[in-house]
Design a protein around this motif. Structure first.
Motif, PDB file in Angstrom:
ATOM      1  N   GLY A 270       0.861  -1.192   0.000  1.00 55.16           N
ATOM      2  CA  GLY A 270       0.000   0.000   0.000  1.00 55.16           C
ATOM      3  C   GLY A 270       0.890   1.233   0.000  1.00 55.16           C
ATOM      4  N   SER A 271       0.372   2.349  -0.508  1.00 55.57           N
ATOM      5  CA  SER A 271       1.236   3.524  -0.618  1.00 55.57           C
ATOM      6  C   SER A 271       1.586   4.094   0.759  1.00 55.57           C
ATOM      7  CB  SER A 271       0.604   4.589  -1.517  1.00 55.57           C
ATOM      8  OG  SER A 271      -0.651   4.959  -1.053  1.00 55.57           O
ATOM      9  N   LYS A 272       0.700   3.932   1.742  1.00 55.02           N
ATOM     10  CA  LYS A 272       0.975   4.452   3.086  1.00 55.02           C
ATOM     11  C   LYS A 272       2.297   3.897   3.625  1.00 55.02           C
ATOM     12  CE  LYS A 272      -1.324   4.922   7.564  1.00 55.02           C
ATOM     13  NZ  LYS A 272      -2.534   4.564   8.320  1.00 55.02           N
TER      14      LYS A 272
ATOM     15  N   TYR B 228      -2.407  14.656   3.695  1.00 53.77           N
ATOM     16  CA  TYR B 228      -2.504  13.304   4.260  1.00 53.77           C
ATOM     17  C   TYR B 228      -1.530  13.239   5.446  1.00 53.77           C
ATOM     18  CZ  TYR B 228      -2.559   8.150   4.091  1.00 53.77           C
ATOM     19  OH  TYR B 228      -2.692   6.812   4.384  1.00 53.77           O
TER      20      TYR B 228
ATOM     21  N   ASN C  49       1.017  15.925  -3.295  1.00 54.94           N
ATOM     22  CA  ASN C  49      -0.067  14.975  -3.571  1.00 54.94           C
ATOM     23  C   ASN C  49      -1.122  15.635  -4.461  1.00 54.94           C
ATOM     24  OD1 ASN C  49      -2.950  14.208  -1.592  1.00 54.94           O
ATOM     25  ND2 ASN C  49      -2.194  12.974  -3.255  1.00 54.94           N
TER      26      ASN C  49
ATOM     27  N   ASN D  57      -5.763  15.063  -1.721  1.00 47.94           N
ATOM     28  CA  ASN D  57      -6.593  14.807  -0.552  1.00 47.94           C
ATOM     29  C   ASN D  57      -6.099  15.771   0.526  1.00 47.94           C
ATOM     30  OD1 ASN D  57      -8.017  13.796   1.621  1.00 47.94           O
ATOM     31  ND2 ASN D  57      -6.715  11.988   1.872  1.00 47.94           N
TER      32      ASN D  57
ATOM     33  N   ASP E  97       2.839  11.847  -4.239  1.00 54.32           N
ATOM     34  CA  ASP E  97       1.845  10.824  -3.909  1.00 54.32           C
ATOM     35  C   ASP E  97       0.702  10.937  -4.927  1.00 54.32           C
ATOM     36  OD1 ASP E  97      -0.237   9.364  -2.848  1.00 54.32           O
ATOM     37  OD2 ASP E  97      -0.157  10.281  -0.858  1.00 54.32           O
TER      38      ASP E  97
ATOM     39  N   TYR F 259      -4.504   9.211  -6.182  1.00 56.22           N
ATOM     40  CA  TYR F 259      -5.807   9.478  -6.821  1.00 56.22           C
ATOM     41  C   TYR F 259      -5.684   9.773  -8.320  1.00 56.22           C
ATOM     42  CZ  TYR F 259      -7.418   9.685  -2.033  1.00 56.22           C
ATOM     43  OH  TYR F 259      -7.713   9.352  -0.730  1.00 56.22           O
TER      44      TYR F 259
ATOM     45  N   SER G 220      -1.024   3.631  -5.886  1.00 58.63           N
ATOM     46  CA  SER G 220      -1.714   2.631  -5.093  1.00 58.63           C
ATOM     47  C   SER G 220      -2.844   2.058  -5.921  1.00 58.63           C
ATOM     48  CB  SER G 220      -2.279   3.337  -3.872  1.00 58.63           C
ATOM     49  OG  SER G 220      -3.208   2.529  -3.242  1.00 58.63           O
TER      50      SER G 220
ATOM     51  N   SER H  36      -5.368   1.003  -4.298  1.00 55.41           N
ATOM     52  CA  SER H  36      -6.473   1.135  -3.342  1.00 55.41           C
ATOM     53  C   SER H  36      -7.670   1.867  -3.928  1.00 55.41           C
ATOM     54  CB  SER H  36      -6.005   1.890  -2.094  1.00 55.41           C
ATOM     55  OG  SER H  36      -5.123   1.096  -1.352  1.00 55.41           O
ATOM     56  N   LYS H  37      -7.409   3.045  -4.510  1.00 55.16           N
ATOM     57  CA  LYS H  37      -8.514   3.873  -4.995  1.00 55.16           C
ATOM     58  C   LYS H  37      -8.814   3.536  -6.458  1.00 55.16           C
ATOM     59  CE  LYS H  37      -7.310   5.825  -1.128  1.00 55.16           C
ATOM     60  NZ  LYS H  37      -7.906   6.282   0.087  1.00 55.16           N
TER      61      LYS H  37
ATOM     62  N   ARG I 275      -3.859  -4.034   0.224  1.00 52.35           N
ATOM     63  CA  ARG I 275      -2.545  -3.493   0.568  1.00 52.35           C
ATOM     64  C   ARG I 275      -1.502  -3.739  -0.531  1.00 52.35           C
ATOM     65  NH1 ARG I 275      -4.008  -0.181   1.896  1.00 52.35           N
ATOM     66  NH2 ARG I 275      -2.174   0.590   2.966  1.00 52.35           N
TER      67      ARG I 275
HETATM   68  N1  PLP Z   1      -2.138   8.914  -0.027  1.00 55.52           N
HETATM   69  C1  PLP Z   1      -3.268   9.604   0.115  1.00 55.52           C
HETATM   70  C2  PLP Z   1      -3.291  11.031  -0.317  1.00 55.52           C
HETATM   71  C3  PLP Z   1      -4.389   8.999   0.680  1.00 55.52           C
HETATM   72  O1  PLP Z   1      -5.508   9.715   0.823  1.00 55.52           O
HETATM   73  C4  PLP Z   1      -4.321   7.650   1.090  1.00 55.52           C
HETATM   74  C5  PLP Z   1      -5.460   6.975   1.712  1.00 55.52           C
HETATM   75  O2  PLP Z   1      -6.488   7.530   2.012  1.00 55.52           O
HETATM   76  C6  PLP Z   1      -3.126   6.978   0.915  1.00 55.52           C
HETATM   77  C7  PLP Z   1      -2.043   7.639   0.354  1.00 55.52           C
HETATM   78  C8  PLP Z   1      -2.932   5.566   1.372  1.00 55.52           C
HETATM   79  O3  PLP Z   1      -3.411   4.651   0.472  1.00 55.52           O
HETATM   80  P1  PLP Z   1      -2.994   3.139   0.516  1.00 55.52           P
HETATM   81  O4  PLP Z   1      -4.252   2.374   0.711  1.00 55.52           O
HETATM   82  O5  PLP Z   1      -2.354   2.861  -0.808  1.00 55.52           O
HETATM   83  O6  PLP Z   1      -2.025   2.926   1.633  1.00 55.52           O
END
Ligand code: PLP
Length: 392
Positions: free
Chosen positions: A106-108, A132, A178, A182, A210, A213, A241, A243-244, A252
Motif C-alpha cells: 500500500g502507498s501508506k 494526508y 499529492n 486529498n 503521492d 488518486y 496505489s 487502493s482507490k 494493501r
Molecule cells: N495517499 C493519500 C493522499 C491517501 O488519501 C491515502 C489513503 O487515504 C493513501 C495515500 C494511502 O493509500 P494506501 O491504501 O495505498 O495505503
C-alpha cells in the motif's frame, strides 16, 4: 506470579498528533446507538467492491503453492514489468522495472518508510497543509521536522515554493506533494511540476509525489504524472496505489517509481523491515493494472453522478464548495462564526451527516470540512434531502 511490566513509551510517541476526529467519531457512535440513521461521508474508502476479474485472479493464484513462500523484497519481476508497461501506456514515461520500480504494501507503507532512508535528526521535510497526515508523522518518526507548506484557495491549493525560506529549503531532504489532492481535490499542471523540479534541483531536495488518486478524475480530465515533468525522474519518485484505482484498499498493494537512488534507499529500508506483498496479491495486481480500464469508466461515472448530486445539495444549503475535477472528496468552506470541528459537530447533530473537520489534515485545513462521496447514490440523495431542509 511475575509483576506486570509498565511499558514506558518512547519519547518519539509524544510527537504523534492527537486523534482529532475522536470527538466526531464518538458523537457519530452515540447517535447510531440512539437509532439515528447516520450517513458517514467521512471515509476515504471506496464503498464499491473490487472488480470480480481481480478477485478471480487472486483466487486462482492463492491455490498455487508456488505463491505460498516469502515473496521477493522488491516485488515480483512480472509485477514490476506490468507497472513499467502501465506507466508507458498511461503517462508515456519509461521505467526500468529492475531499478526504478518497487512494490509497496500500500502507498501508506512507502510514505511512512521513505524518511527513514533520507532524513537525519534535525533535517526538514516540506509537507503540504492540509495534507494526508502520514507525511508529517513519518518525518517525526525519523527524527526530522516537518515544515508545513500552506495550500491556500487563492493559490489553487498549490504550495508557493518562493515562500519557503532559504534556511528551511537548505535543510529540506524531502518535499511531499499529492495531486490530485486529498483533502482539497485540487489538481496540478505541468508548469507547477516544472517549478517543483527547479526547486528540488536547486536545493538538492527529493520530491515524493503521492499519486494515489491519479485515476479518479472526471469530465474527461486525466491527471499527469510528476515524472512527465522535464527532469522529474532526476529529482524524485512517485507513489501509486491500487487502493482507490481498483477499489482495493483492503488488499494493501501499491508501488513507488522513479529516481533509482531514492528507490534503492527505500528498498534497503524495506528489506530490513518487511518481507514484501503476498504473491497471490501481486498476481491479482498485474491483472488489475492490465485490465482495470475495462471497468473504470463505469466506476468514474458512478462517482461523477454522486459528486454532482452532493455538490449541488451542499451549494443549495448555502455552503461554498471547491471545484472537484478529481478524487472522491469535496472541500467545503465552513460558514463564518464556526471552527471546522464546531461546524462538523453541528452538521452531525442537525442532519446526521458525518463530514471530516479540515483541521484534522493540518493547521491550514482549519475553516474547511471534507465530504467523501464513498457512499451509494441513495445515501447521497438522502444526505442532500436533509441538507435542503437545513439552514446554517
Ligand atoms: N495517499 C493519500 C493522499 C491517501 O488519501 C491515502 C489513503 O487515504 C493513501 C495515500 C494511502 O493509500 P494506501 O491504501 O495505498 O495505503
Amino acid at each position: 506470579m511475575a509483576k506486570a511490566i509498565r511499558p514506558i513509551a518512547a519519547k518519539r510517541m509524544e510527537s504523534l498528533p492527537p486523534y482529532l476526529f475522536a470527538r466526531i467519531s464518538q458523537a457519530r457512535d452515540r447517535m447510531r446507538k440512539e437509532g439515528v440513521d447516520v450517513i458517514d461521508l467521512g471515509i476515504g474508502d471506496p464503498d464499491l467492491p473490487t472488480p470480480s476479474f481481480i478477485v478471480q485472479a487472486m483466487k486462482r493464484a492463492v491455490e498455487d503453492p508456488a505463491h505460498h513462500h516469502y515473496p521477493t523484497y522488491e516485488g515480483m519481476p512480472a509485477l514490476r514489468e506490468a507497472v513499467a508497461r502501465w506507466y508507458q501506456k498511461r503517462f508515456q514515461v519509461d521505467l526500468d522495472p529492475e531499478r526504478e520500480v518497487l512494490v509497496l504494501i500500500g502507498s501508506k507503507e512507502g510514505l511512512a518508510h521513505l524518511p527513514i532512508a533520507l532524513v537525519n535528526p534535525g533535517d526538514v521535510t516540506l509537507v503540504p497543509s492540509p495534507g494526508y497526515p502520514v507525511y508529517g508523522v513519518s518525518t517525526l518518526m525519523a527524527g526530522g521536522e516537518p515544515y508545513f507548506m500552506p495550500l491556500l484557495k487563492e493559490n489553487r491549493f498549490l504550495p508557493r515554493l518562493n515562500d519557503i525560506p532559504a534556511p528551511v529549503a537548505e535543510k529540506a531532504k524531502i518535499m511531499f506533494l499529492n495531486y490530485p489532492n486529498n483533502p482539497t481535490a485540487a489538481t496540478a499542471d505541468a508548469p507547477f511540476f516544472e517549478g517543483v523540479v527547479e526547486f528540488a534541483s536547486r536545493w538538492n531536495t527529493v520530491v515524493c509525489h503521492d499519486a494515489a488518486y491519479s485515476e479518479i478524475a472526471f469530465d474527461g480530465y486525466r491527471p499527469m504524472s510528476f515524472l512527465q515533468a522535464d527532469g522529474g525522474k532526476d529529482v524524485g519518485i512517485e507513489i501509486h496505489s491500487l487502493s482507490k484505482t481498483c477499489n482495493m484498499t483492503g488488499w494493501r498493494v501499491g508501488f513507488a517509481v522513479g529516481n533509482r537512488d531514492v528507490i534503492d534507499g527505500l528498498r534497503r529500508v524495506k528489506s530490513n523491515i518487511d518481507s514484501g506483498v503476498f504473491q497471490a496479491i501481486q498476481i491479482a495486481a498485474i491483472e488489475a493494472l492490465e485490465n482495470y480500464e475495462t471497468h473504470h469508466s463505469d466506476t468514474l461515472g458512478i462517482y461523477q453522478r454522486r459528486r454532482d448530486l452532493l455538490a449541488e445539495g451542499l451549494r443549495e444549503a448555502g455552503l461554498e464548495v471547491q471545484s472537484c475535477a478529481a478524487t472522491f472528496y469535496l472541500w467545503i468552506t465552513v460558514p463564518k462564526g464556526f471552527t471546522s470541528v464546531e461546524f462538523a459537530t453541528l452538521l452531525l447533530s442537525k442532519t446526521g451527516i458525518v463530514l471530516t473537520p479540515g483541521n484534522g489534515f493540518g493547521e491550514w485545513g482549519e475553516g474547511y470540512i471534507r465530504a467523501a462521496f464513498t457512499r451509494d447514490e441513495n445515501q447521497i440523495r438522502e444526505a442532500v434531502r436533509r441538507l435542503r431542509q437545513t439552514t446554517f
